[in-house]
Motif scaffolding. Structure first.
Motif, PDB file in Angstrom:
ATOM      1  N   ASN A 124      38.790  54.913  39.352  1.00 37.80           N
ATOM      2  CA  ASN A 124      37.986  54.188  38.375  1.00 37.80           C
ATOM      3  C   ASN A 124      37.596  52.827  38.943  1.00 37.80           C
ATOM      4  OD1 ASN A 124      37.008  54.356  35.520  1.00 37.80           O
ATOM      5  ND2 ASN A 124      38.072  52.391  35.426  1.00 37.80           N
ATOM      6  N   TRP A 125      36.296  52.571  39.034  1.00 39.64           N
ATOM      7  CA  TRP A 125      35.772  51.312  39.565  1.00 39.64           C
ATOM      8  C   TRP A 125      35.239  50.468  38.410  1.00 39.64           C
ATOM      9  CZ3 TRP A 125      34.842  49.941  44.920  1.00 39.64           C
ATOM     10  CH2 TRP A 125      35.307  50.887  45.837  1.00 39.64           C
ATOM     11  N   ASP A 126      35.791  49.272  38.254  1.00 38.80           N
ATOM     12  CA  ASP A 126      35.280  48.301  37.283  1.00 38.80           C
ATOM     13  C   ASP A 126      34.796  47.076  38.047  1.00 38.80           C
ATOM     14  OD1 ASP A 126      35.623  49.452  34.682  1.00 38.80           O
ATOM     15  OD2 ASP A 126      37.785  49.264  34.978  1.00 38.80           O
ATOM     16  N   PHE A 127      33.522  46.733  37.876  1.00 40.44           N
ATOM     17  CA  PHE A 127      32.934  45.596  38.570  1.00 40.44           C
ATOM     18  C   PHE A 127      32.905  44.386  37.640  1.00 40.44           C
ATOM     19  CE2 PHE A 127      31.238  49.468  40.353  1.00 40.44           C
ATOM     20  CZ  PHE A 127      31.334  49.264  41.722  1.00 40.44           C
ATOM     21  N   SER A 128      33.152  43.213  38.206  1.00 40.41           N
ATOM     22  CA  SER A 128      33.129  41.983  37.411  1.00 40.41           C
ATOM     23  C   SER A 128      32.593  40.851  38.270  1.00 40.41           C
ATOM     24  CB  SER A 128      34.532  41.638  36.901  1.00 40.41           C
ATOM     25  OG  SER A 128      35.416  41.421  37.987  1.00 40.41           O
ATOM     26  N   SER A 129      32.290  39.722  37.620  1.00 42.47           N
ATOM     27  CA  SER A 129      31.712  38.593  38.340  1.00 42.47           C
ATOM     28  C   SER A 129      32.066  37.293  37.643  1.00 42.47           C
ATOM     29  CB  SER A 129      30.187  38.728  38.413  1.00 42.47           C
ATOM     30  OG  SER A 129      29.604  37.571  38.982  1.00 42.47           O
ATOM     31  N   TRP A 130      32.101  36.210  38.439  1.00 39.87           N
ATOM     32  CA  TRP A 130      32.302  34.892  37.852  1.00 39.87           C
ATOM     33  C   TRP A 130      30.989  34.307  37.337  1.00 39.87           C
ATOM     34  CZ3 TRP A 130      29.315  31.376  40.418  1.00 39.87           C
ATOM     35  CH2 TRP A 130      28.982  31.651  41.747  1.00 39.87           C
ATOM     36  N   LYS A 152      27.760  28.732  57.519  1.00 40.90           N
ATOM     37  CA  LYS A 152      28.774  29.645  56.981  1.00 40.90           C
ATOM     38  C   LYS A 152      28.891  29.456  55.475  1.00 40.90           C
ATOM     39  CE  LYS A 152      33.776  30.507  57.389  1.00 40.90           C
ATOM     40  NZ  LYS A 152      34.989  30.118  58.140  1.00 40.90           N
ATOM     41  N   ARG A 153      28.892  30.559  54.749  1.00 35.93           N
ATOM     42  CA  ARG A 153      29.130  30.544  53.310  1.00 35.93           C
ATOM     43  C   ARG A 153      30.421  31.294  53.052  1.00 35.93           C
ATOM     44  NH1 ARG A 153      24.855  33.736  50.435  1.00 35.93           N
ATOM     45  NH2 ARG A 153      23.514  32.058  51.149  1.00 35.93           N
ATOM     46  N   SER A 154      31.329  30.668  52.328  1.00 34.30           N
ATOM     47  CA  SER A 154      32.645  31.267  52.142  1.00 34.30           C
ATOM     48  C   SER A 154      33.118  31.078  50.713  1.00 34.30           C
ATOM     49  CB  SER A 154      33.648  30.628  53.113  1.00 34.30           C
ATOM     50  OG  SER A 154      34.943  31.134  52.905  1.00 34.30           O
ATOM     51  N   ASN A 155      33.689  32.129  50.148  1.00 36.48           N
ATOM     52  CA  ASN A 155      34.306  32.063  48.832  1.00 36.48           C
ATOM     53  C   ASN A 155      35.737  32.565  48.924  1.00 36.48           C
ATOM     54  OD1 ASN A 155      31.260  32.388  48.034  1.00 36.48           O
ATOM     55  ND2 ASN A 155      32.303  31.629  46.219  1.00 36.48           N
ATOM     56  N   ALA A 156      36.651  31.817  48.331  1.00 35.76           N
ATOM     57  CA  ALA A 156      38.051  32.232  48.303  1.00 35.76           C
ATOM     58  C   ALA A 156      38.279  33.160  47.114  1.00 35.76           C
ATOM     59  CB  ALA A 156      38.965  31.015  48.206  1.00 35.76           C
ATOM     60  N   PHE A 157      38.970  34.262  47.362  1.00 38.49           N
ATOM     61  CA  PHE A 157      39.305  35.217  46.312  1.00 38.49           C
ATOM     62  C   PHE A 157      40.803  35.460  46.329  1.00 38.49           C
ATOM     63  CE2 PHE A 157      34.859  36.105  46.847  1.00 38.49           C
ATOM     64  CZ  PHE A 157      34.420  36.542  45.611  1.00 38.49           C
ATOM     65  N   LYS A 158      41.320  35.826  45.189  1.00 34.24           N
ATOM     66  CA  LYS A 158      42.701  36.286  45.116  1.00 34.24           C
ATOM     67  C   LYS A 158      42.681  37.778  44.843  1.00 34.24           C
ATOM     68  CE  LYS A 158      45.851  32.526  44.037  1.00 34.24           C
ATOM     69  NZ  LYS A 158      46.889  32.042  43.101  1.00 34.24           N
ATOM     70  N   ALA A 159      42.842  38.543  45.884  1.00 33.17           N
ATOM     71  CA  ALA A 159      42.955  39.982  45.691  1.00 33.17           C
ATOM     72  C   ALA A 159      44.297  40.281  45.028  1.00 33.17           C
ATOM     73  CB  ALA A 159      42.839  40.701  47.024  1.00 33.17           C
ATOM     74  N   THR A 160      44.342  41.339  44.227  1.00 34.62           N
ATOM     75  CA  THR A 160      45.560  41.692  43.499  1.00 34.62           C
ATOM     76  C   THR A 160      45.892  43.159  43.727  1.00 34.62           C
ATOM     77  OG1 THR A 160      44.953  40.077  41.795  1.00 34.62           O
ATOM     78  CG2 THR A 160      46.693  41.634  41.247  1.00 34.62           C
ATOM     79  N   ILE A 204      43.860  48.134  42.598  1.00 31.93           N
ATOM     80  CA  ILE A 204      43.522  47.106  43.581  1.00 31.93           C
ATOM     81  C   ILE A 204      42.330  46.316  43.056  1.00 31.93           C
ATOM     82  CG2 ILE A 204      42.900  46.635  45.989  1.00 31.93           C
ATOM     83  CD1 ILE A 204      43.759  49.482  46.666  1.00 31.93           C
ATOM     84  N   GLU A 205      42.378  45.001  43.193  1.00 35.19           N
ATOM     85  CA  GLU A 205      41.219  44.167  42.869  1.00 35.19           C
ATOM     86  C   GLU A 205      40.818  43.402  44.121  1.00 35.19           C
ATOM     87  OE1 GLU A 205      39.536  41.136  39.434  1.00 35.19           O
ATOM     88  OE2 GLU A 205      41.691  41.512  39.585  1.00 35.19           O
ATOM     89  N   ILE A 206      39.580  43.609  44.585  1.00 32.90           N
ATOM     90  CA  ILE A 206      39.113  43.010  45.833  1.00 32.90           C
ATOM     91  C   ILE A 206      37.694  42.481  45.651  1.00 32.90           C
ATOM     92  CG2 ILE A 206      40.530  44.433  47.363  1.00 32.90           C
ATOM     93  CD1 ILE A 206      38.043  46.198  47.807  1.00 32.90           C
ATOM     94  N   PRO A 207      37.275  41.509  46.484  1.00 33.23           N
ATOM     95  CA  PRO A 207      35.883  41.050  46.444  1.00 33.23           C
ATOM     96  C   PRO A 207      34.967  42.052  47.130  1.00 33.23           C
ATOM     97  CG  PRO A 207      37.079  39.893  48.164  1.00 33.23           C
ATOM     98  CD  PRO A 207      38.092  40.724  47.430  1.00 33.23           C
ATOM     99  N   LEU A 208      33.770  42.223  46.569  1.00 27.90           N
ATOM    100  CA  LEU A 208      32.756  43.074  47.194  1.00 27.90           C
ATOM    101  C   LEU A 208      31.620  42.244  47.767  1.00 27.90           C
ATOM    102  CD1 LEU A 208      32.375  46.050  44.701  1.00 27.90           C
ATOM    103  CD2 LEU A 208      33.663  45.981  46.836  1.00 27.90           C
ATOM    104  N   PHE A 209      31.162  41.259  46.979  1.00 26.48           N
ATOM    105  CA  PHE A 209      30.113  40.348  47.395  1.00 26.48           C
ATOM    106  C   PHE A 209      30.555  38.946  46.989  1.00 26.48           C
ATOM    107  CE2 PHE A 209      28.205  44.411  46.192  1.00 26.48           C
ATOM    108  CZ  PHE A 209      27.620  44.780  47.389  1.00 26.48           C
TER     109      PHE A 209
END
Length: 585
Positions: free
Chosen positions: A130-136, A357-365, A413-418
């Motif tokens: 099951n894939w759930d997409f979210s965004s800030w 360089k463009r960088s965003n910090a994520f907290k994968a869970t 698993i929660e990971i960044p995609l973009f």
């Protein structure tokens, strides 16, 4: 006769490339039974990457003809094709893309066949992903979709059912498709897309004996590469660390380590810190005319798109260089191959680089279960590998789960995609009864019918309907999104002649950013019509939409600050209560 340098003995190919000794390089490549052609030097370059970087193009051609891997990046994550474009030699760029696409197609076909053969020896299973997409981005999470992939595996046959087809215009496109992977009668990997709405079966046999010239780029396909920025996108996990999450204020009364039940399995919850989603762009190869054109394109962006780009961490990097030590003759091969020899700041070999360089910090869970009926290594990773070649989402997941994860099975698993979109992937309903699935006492029976093309479906085996696998990189997708010249063989990316097979769901991160923000503007303003991307950008710059949009950003930030203050106040009050209870005992 003087003894050879230890560096030359350790890196003979690099030494021959650095000194441009083509005859010596030919001899080494002809007698390379014990030679590692793709060995990486202390600076993070293969011999092929070194040859391209210092413009020894004939050495590079000799290495490619001998089978050197044209897709291995350097330590800054620039590919061989990226470096070739930076040199500005169109003929050489075409040669690199030609070799790269051929290698990707043949090696990809071999890897897919190995994955299917490996799956043949592990237990059959069914599960759902099951894939759930979210965004800030405000309002975008409401527009982000979810999808449930149904995964069937029997022997060396794999089928994945999905309802999320692509992202087009400013909308997620729904459909009803199945991806099937199986071995043909000749032993080659076979990729089949079943479009159940159109009743079409697109069949692609992935062969590793294709003719090299079938992957020759189309005339003019290189011009767009040379006149646009070079880009690379990746998840930086060099300093990743995993730690158990706490229970908040309950940590005052318990051990504080968080567990959750996911689909009936007790899971440890871990945060992966120091995960960065990185996009880098190079400008050093661009002419003044190309720079002016790109500046005009950026100036035409809506205020919302520009503002969101500014909200991301964008900075000049230490990859920028001003001096080319090789061109200046200021470095010897011994010094280059010495890991203890340090370059001065702003110095390197190769032409001066200009990088943003463009960088965003994520907290994968991660939600890790000690006991689970599936094996991550033997059953899940091979299937994710198969899907990764035609899905950027699965490619991100594949890169992450190949890390040295903590013990257990990642049930969720929660990971960044973009830069603006994350995905939460959950495994569920393992071997549950349903269509094509019959649970047994200690195993499961998957019906053969699941892996057959249904009767009445039109079979497309010539690629005329744009289904199939390509072997693209970020520049390939960026060029296609800009409308650049691309054809495509099974290799596709460079514009090979022959079979055109572009998947419709591969989009560059900047393109996704633009479309996502446009969708947010639609959701927030409620007045924007559904338009093609270019028209939608223009419409989104209207004063009313901008005002509503930024009011939404401000309100969401105020609400987030209020909740954070309330949580902090509650934690502080609970701490005081606990301290008081200790003193009154």
């Amino acid at each position: 006769m003087p003894l050879d340098s230890p560096a030359k003995l350790e890196y003979p190919l690099h030494w021959a490339v650095f000194t441009n000794e083509q005859d010596e390089l030919k001899e080494l490549l002809q007698n390379r039974s014990t030679l590692e052609i793709d060995k990486v030097d202390p600076r993070g370059r293969t011999a092929l990457m070194l040859a391209v970087t210092i413009r020894h193009f004939e050495c590079a051609r000799l290495l490619m003809d001998a089978g050197a891997d044209a897709s291995i990046p350097n330590k800054e994550m620039w590919s061989v094709s990226n470096e070739a474009v930076a040199q500005g030699n169109e003929e050489f760029v075409q040669s690199v893309i030609h070799h790269r696409d051929y290698q990707r197609a043949t090696r990809g076909a071999q890897a897919m066949r190995r994955s299917l053969e490996k799956l043949r020896d592990v237990p059959d299973f069914f599960c759902e992903m099951n894939w759930d997409f979210s965004s800030w981005v405000p309002f975008l999470s409401q527009a982000c979709p979810s999808d449930c992939h149904k995964v069937y595996k029997k022997g060396s046959n794999v089928r994945i059912d999905t309802t999320l087809v692509s992202f087009e215009g400013a909308n997620w496109i729904r459909g009803n498709q199945s991806y099937m992977f199986r071995l043909s009668d000749q032993g080659f990997a076979e990729f089949i897309v079943l479009d159940h709405d159109e009743r079409i079966a697109a069949v692609q046999e992935l062969r590793d004996d294709d003719i090299f010239n079938e992957y020759r780029p189309l005339p003019g396909a290189m011009e767009d590469r040379l006149n646009n920025t070079i880009s690379t996108t990746y998840i930086d996990v060099d300093n990743i660390g995993f730690e158990r999450t706490s229970r908040g204020f309950l940590s005052w009364f318990t051990s504080g380590e968080s567990n959750e039940t996911v689909d009936g399995y007790d899971c440890k919850v871990l945060n992966a810190s120091n995960v960065h989603f990185v996009t880098k762009r190079r400008y050093d190869h661009l002419t003044r005319e190309a720079r002016d054109r790109l500046a005009q394109e950026e100036a035409s962006e809506s205020k919302a798109v520009s503002s969101f780009k500014k909200m991301m961490s964008t900075n000049k990097t230490d990859e920028n260089t001003k001096r080319d030590l090789f061109a200046e003759g200021a470095i010897t091969p011994d010094q280059y191959l010495d890991p203890n020899y340090e370059f001065e700041p702003g110095c390197d070999i190769g032409k001066a680089r200009e990088v943003v360089k463009r960088s965003n910090a994520f907290k994968a869970t991660l939600w890790m279960a000690d006991e689970y009926p599936l094996s991550l290594h033997d059953q899940i990773i091979p299937i994710v590998e198969l899907m990764a070649v035609n899905s950027p989402h699965f490619a991100r997941l594949h890169n992450f789960i190949r890390l040295q994860l903590p013990a257990g099975f990642p049930v969720k698993i929660e990971i960044p995609l973009f830069h603006i979109v994350s995905a939460r992937i959950a495994f569920q309903n393992v071997n549950s009864p349903g269509k094509h699935v019959i649970p047994l006492d200690d195993s499961v029976l998957i019906e053969d019918e699941a892996f057959e093309i249904p009767q009445g479906y039109i079979i497309d085996d010539d690629g005329s309907r744009n289904y199939g696998i390509t072997w693209e990189d970020d520049d390939d997708r960026n060029m296609r999104n800009r409308g650049g010249a691309t054809g495509g063989g099974a290799g596709g990316g460079g514009g090979a002649t022959g079979r055109t097979r572009f998947m419709r769901n591969n989009y560059s991160d900047d393109y996704m950013l633009q479309l996502a923000i446009e969708q947010s503007l639609q959701e927030s303003g409620g007045a924007l019509p559904t338009l093609p991307p270019g028209d939608l950008v223009a419409a989104s710059s209207s004063a009313g939409a901008e005002t509503e949009f930024f009011r939404a950003i401000r309100d969401s930030q105020v609400e987030a600050d209020r909740r954070r203050r309330e949580e902090e106040q509650f934690e502080e009050e609970m701490r005081k209560v606990l301290e008081l209870s200790k003193t009154e005992q």
